[in-house]
Design an enzyme around this catalytic site. Structure first.
Site, PDB file in Angstrom:
ATOM      1  N   CYS A 137       1.161  -1.452   0.008  1.00 16.00           N
ATOM      2  CA  CYS A 137      -0.107   0.035   0.007  1.00 16.00           C
ATOM      3  C   CYS A 137       0.442   1.196  -0.423  1.00 16.00           C
ATOM      4  O   CYS A 137       1.429   1.351   0.857  1.00 16.00           O
ATOM      5  CB  CYS A 137      -1.400   0.084   1.300  1.00 16.00           C
ATOM      6  SG  CYS A 137      -2.052   1.366   1.116  1.00 16.00           S
ATOM      7  N   CYS A 196     -18.564  -6.698   1.159  1.00 17.66           N
ATOM      8  CA  CYS A 196     -17.657  -6.031  -0.289  1.00 17.66           C
ATOM      9  C   CYS A 196     -16.509  -6.882   0.747  1.00 17.66           C
ATOM     10  O   CYS A 196     -15.533  -5.854   1.496  1.00 17.66           O
ATOM     11  CB  CYS A 196     -17.777  -4.896  -0.821  1.00 17.66           C
ATOM     12  SG  CYS A 196     -16.093  -4.042  -1.812  1.00 17.66           S
TER      13      CYS A 196
END
Ligand code: SAM
Ligand code: DTB
Ligand code: SF4
Length: 339
Positions: free
Chosen positions: A83, A211
């Site tokens: 990230c 999700c």
């Protein structure tokens, strides 16, 4: 003349794809072995099976367009090795504060005008504080006012957070398992797998749709990709309504910047296996499309992907531009899902 060809011409052979023992058990659970067996199918059989499942539940020529917006960028204390927003890595990213409601509303209006039906807001938090959740609830209300489905990904949620977001109208909460449990520790050390499962349980408990997906191409084995899919497919009480499959976007400065590329056909296989094991889920061809050829994207749609991120940017990295995506969908005869 080749006798085999001659025989085939005279008497057409019905080709039945090999399915092996690759199905969920009577309780709907997928063993890692069975998921791994799906990955090992001949490519054509795997795609045929995924297409068959896809067509049982969805139109095969329709895709959902979801637009992403980073509403709070960078400065994250977690050390997720992929990230760009982690404070642990120098990626040259400028950190920002939470965006104002008006700016988010304008972005949602632009996304809607461009044809998106879903708007996903991402924040680089480990876990939002109560006041952060209240502020994001305002953003959710704005997105709903515009007439889009709202999704948020804010990190780990504490008691009551999912309810606050639900009451503001949040449709989906995105929180990824990211990898198989036995690979996770190679990528993230600042929180564990169980933390993720706890947040997912809070989301489900509040009645917000889940999700949840992962990233491939981080150096995991095929067995570990099967492990990730098995975890997702076996989530209790049901698999996620939406499953983003991200191909690692390699960002300079992150520990995974020099990771070798995953074979694109292995990415397609991952999509197909997700489709087969989670038949009613929206399987999203997520990060990594900018680095993918049109042919590979087309194979992903054939394999059962029926959602994409749409708009020039993911959170901090690039995504194909809208005109290119429209042209691709047009070429493939795929239409955008209507609201
Ligand atoms: N901070 C929150 C969290 O991690 O839950 C939400 C934002 S975080 C950026 C959302 C997801 O983006 C991650 O779980 C990961 O799956 C995906 N992601 C982040 N960087 C990525 C990269 N370089 N390539 C592919 N996916 C990435
Ligand atoms: C997901 O699974 N992928 C999206 C969304 N959920 C939030 C994020 C992709 C981020 C890619 C790297 C970036 O742009 O910073
Ligand atoms: Fe933070 Fe999310 Fe990035 Fe991990 S993935 S460093 S939690 S923003």
């Amino acid at each position: 003349m080749n006798p085999t060809l001659n025989d085939t011409a005279a008497q057409p052979v019905r080709i039945v794809p090999r399915t092996a023992a690759t199905a969920a058990d009577s309780t709907g659970r997928w063993s890692e072995d069975d998921v791994a067996a799906l990955f090992a199918l001949p490519f054509a059989d795997l795609i045929f099976r995924a297409q068959t499942v896809h067509r049982e539940h969805f139109s095969a020529s329709e895709v959902e367009l979801a637009t992403l917006l980073s509403v709070k960028t960078g400065g994250c204390p977690e050390d997720c090795g992929y990230c760009p927003q982690s404070v642990h890595f120098d990626t040259g990213l400028t950190a920002g504060k939470l965006m104002a409601v008006d700016a988010v509303r304008e972005a949602a209006e632009r996304a809607k005008a461009a044809g998106a039906t879903r708007f996903c807001m991402g924040a680089a938090w480990r876990a939002p504080k109560d006041r952060d959740v209240e502020a994001v609830a305002e953003l959710v209300r704005a997105v709903k006012d515009v007439g889009l489905e709202a999704c948020a990904t804010l990190g780990m949620l504490n008691e009551g957070h999912a309810e606050t977001l639900r009451d503001a109208g949040l449709d989906y909460y995105n929180h990824n398992l990211d990898s198989a449990p036995d690979f996770y520790g190679d990528i993230i050390t600042t929180r564990d797998y169980q933390d993720r499962l706890d947040t997912l349980e809070r989301v489900r408990g509040a009645g917000v749709k889940v999700c949840c997906g992962g990233i491939v191409g981080m150096g995991e084995s095929r067995r570990q990709r099967a492990g990730l899919v098995a975890q997702l497919a076996n989530l209790s009480p049901d698999y996620p309504e939406s499953v983003p499959i991200n191909n690692l976007v390699k960002v300079e400065g992150t520990p995974l910047a020099d990771q070798p590329d995953l074979d694109p056909l292995e990415f397609v296989r991952t999509i197909a296996v997700a489709r087969i094991t989670m038949p009613r889920a929206r399987v999203r061809l997520s990060a990594g499309r900018q680095q993918m050829s049109e042919a590979v994207q087309a194979l992903c749609f054939l394999a059962g992907a029926n959602s994409i991120f749409y708009g020039e940017k993911l959170l901090t990295t690039g995504n194909p531009d809208v005109a290119a995506d429209m042209a691709l969908l047009d070429k493939l005869g795929i239409t955008a899902r209507r609201a």
